[in-house]
Structures are given as C-alpha cells and as structure tokens.
Scaffold this active site. Sequence first.
Site, PDB file in Angstrom:
ATOM      1  N   GLU A  10      -9.821  -9.935  -7.627  1.00  0.00           N
ATOM      2  CA  GLU A  10      -8.769  -8.943  -7.389  1.00  0.00           C
ATOM      3  C   GLU A  10      -7.613  -9.077  -8.386  1.00  0.00           C
ATOM      4  O   GLU A  10      -7.047  -8.076  -8.814  1.00  0.00           O
ATOM      5  CB  GLU A  10      -8.275  -9.068  -5.938  1.00  0.00           C
ATOM      6  N   TYR A  54     -12.341  -1.774  -3.787  1.00  0.00           N
ATOM      7  CA  TYR A  54     -12.895  -2.011  -2.450  1.00  0.00           C
ATOM      8  C   TYR A  54     -14.424  -1.921  -2.437  1.00  0.00           C
ATOM      9  O   TYR A  54     -15.020  -1.608  -1.393  1.00  0.00           O
ATOM     10  CB  TYR A  54     -12.305  -1.007  -1.458  1.00  0.00           C
ATOM     11  N   ASN A  67      -2.085   0.218   6.767  1.00  0.00           N
ATOM     12  CA  ASN A  67      -1.638  -1.078   7.293  1.00  0.00           C
ATOM     13  C   ASN A  67      -0.750  -1.863   6.330  1.00  0.00           C
ATOM     14  O   ASN A  67      -0.695  -3.076   6.371  1.00  0.00           O
ATOM     15  CB  ASN A  67      -2.833  -1.905   7.803  1.00  0.00           C
ATOM     16  N   LYS A 102       0.819  -1.210   0.000  1.00  0.00           N
ATOM     17  CA  LYS A 102       0.000   0.000   0.000  1.00  0.00           C
ATOM     18  C   LYS A 102       0.862   1.274   0.000  1.00  0.00           C
ATOM     19  O   LYS A 102       2.061   1.216   0.304  1.00  0.00           O
ATOM     20  CB  LYS A 102      -0.921  -0.027   1.221  1.00  0.00           C
ATOM     21  N   HIS A 137      -2.233  -5.433   1.579  1.00  0.00           N
ATOM     22  CA  HIS A 137      -3.538  -6.077   1.407  1.00  0.00           C
ATOM     23  C   HIS A 137      -3.286  -7.501   0.934  1.00  0.00           C
ATOM     24  O   HIS A 137      -2.296  -7.759   0.251  1.00  0.00           O
ATOM     25  CB  HIS A 137      -4.359  -5.327   0.341  1.00  0.00           C
TER      26      HIS A 137
HETATM   27  P1  CMP Z   1      -7.407  -4.569   3.595  1.00  0.00           P
HETATM   28  O1  CMP Z   1      -6.876  -5.914   3.890  1.00  0.00           O
HETATM   29  O2  CMP Z   1      -6.826  -3.840   2.438  1.00  0.00           O
HETATM   30  O3  CMP Z   1      -8.981  -4.672   3.373  1.00  0.00           O
HETATM   31  C1  CMP Z   1      -9.852  -3.606   3.641  1.00  0.00           C
HETATM   32  C2  CMP Z   1      -9.158  -2.470   4.315  1.00  0.00           C
HETATM   33  O4  CMP Z   1     -10.014  -1.561   4.974  1.00  0.00           O
HETATM   34  C3  CMP Z   1      -8.275  -3.010   5.436  1.00  0.00           C
HETATM   35  O5  CMP Z   1      -7.185  -3.667   4.901  1.00  0.00           O
HETATM   36  C4  CMP Z   1      -7.966  -1.760   6.204  1.00  0.00           C
HETATM   37  O6  CMP Z   1      -6.928  -1.020   5.607  1.00  0.00           O
HETATM   38  C5  CMP Z   1      -9.279  -0.996   6.044  1.00  0.00           C
HETATM   39  N1  CMP Z   1     -10.089  -1.100   7.240  1.00  0.00           N
HETATM   40  C6  CMP Z   1     -10.748  -2.169   7.711  1.00  0.00           C
HETATM   41  N2  CMP Z   1     -11.418  -1.865   8.833  1.00  0.00           N
HETATM   42  C7  CMP Z   1     -11.172  -0.561   9.069  1.00  0.00           C
HETATM   43  C8  CMP Z   1     -11.561   0.329  10.083  1.00  0.00           C
HETATM   44  N3  CMP Z   1     -12.360  -0.063  11.085  1.00  0.00           N
HETATM   45  N4  CMP Z   1     -11.115   1.598  10.010  1.00  0.00           N
HETATM   46  C9  CMP Z   1     -10.320   1.995   8.989  1.00  0.00           C
HETATM   47  N5  CMP Z   1      -9.909   1.184   7.989  1.00  0.00           N
HETATM   48  C10 CMP Z   1     -10.322  -0.089   8.047  1.00  0.00           C
END
Ligand code: CMP
Length: 137
Positions: A126, A49, A112, A9, A115
Amino acid sequence: MERTLTIIKPDAVAAGHIGDIIKIFESNQLTIKAARLVSLTKKEAEGFYAVHRGKGFFDSLTSFMSSGPALPMVLEGDDAIARLRKLMGATNPANAEEGTIRKLYAQDIEHNAVHGSDATETAAFEIAYFFPGIDLA
Ligand code: CMP
C-alpha cells in the site's frame, strides 16, 4: 519503528475532518512521513483494493473511493500497524469503541473515514502504491 499506510477517505475529507484525524495520529506518536492529496480514478481505487475484487461491496467501495479527494499518508511509529488499527476502531462504526476515529467520524461500514494497512506485507504494497520509489522523510 514500523511504517503503515493510512487514507483519510473522501467522506472525512469532505466533512472537514483532516485536521481532527491528523491530531489523533500525532498525539499518539504516529509521525507523518509522506502525504499526498489525491483524486483517485475508479481504476486506481480498484488497483488499491484488488484483494476485495469479486466481493459484493467492491463496485460501491471503489466508486466511493474515487468520488472526491482522499489523503493517503505514510505513518511511522512503534507498532504502527496495530496501533493505527486500534485508533481507527472497527470497520463498521456501529461496532467501534468510543473515542476511536470511526466512532467519531464514520457514517457506516463503507463511508468509514479512514483506512489502515492490516499487516506488514499489505503495508509494503500500500505504501508503494501511493508513494512509489520515494525517499521517505
Ligand atoms: P478499509 O479498511 O478501507 O478496507 C476495505 C474497505 O471495504 C473497508 O474499509 C470498508 O470501507 C469496506 N467494506 C468492508 N466490508 C464492507 C461491507 N460489508 N460493505 C461495504 N463496505 C465494506
């Protein structure tokens, strides 16, 4: 053999962790079959998403994902979907196990670092989203 889609990311790309994260994939028998550095538009991030549309974090997540370069990749290996998710650690780095990618490189639940597809059907969607119709290496 199974294939999955990962994205390094924008936070991890900007922090210079592409090499560190690829090293973890490669040392865990996840082979890169395709890779592409992309700068997503907000619309493209929303399309990727789409399952999260309507959630409180959707706007912020898709703004973040379109804030700078990101690196989607197709990874291949035995049990690749589950093994990638184990290597990534919990979505929220505060809950991630020691040594996982998110524990090492993520800042918070949104920024984070990586993904990873969560199931076979999601992986197919995806992979096709970023690598439509390509002949994988
Ligand atoms: P990812 O694995 O990319 O899949 C969906 C993304 O949404 C997740 O990682 C996080 O980056 C984001 N995400 C999921 N839950 C939350 C939350 N409660 N607040 C903010 N971002 C979130």
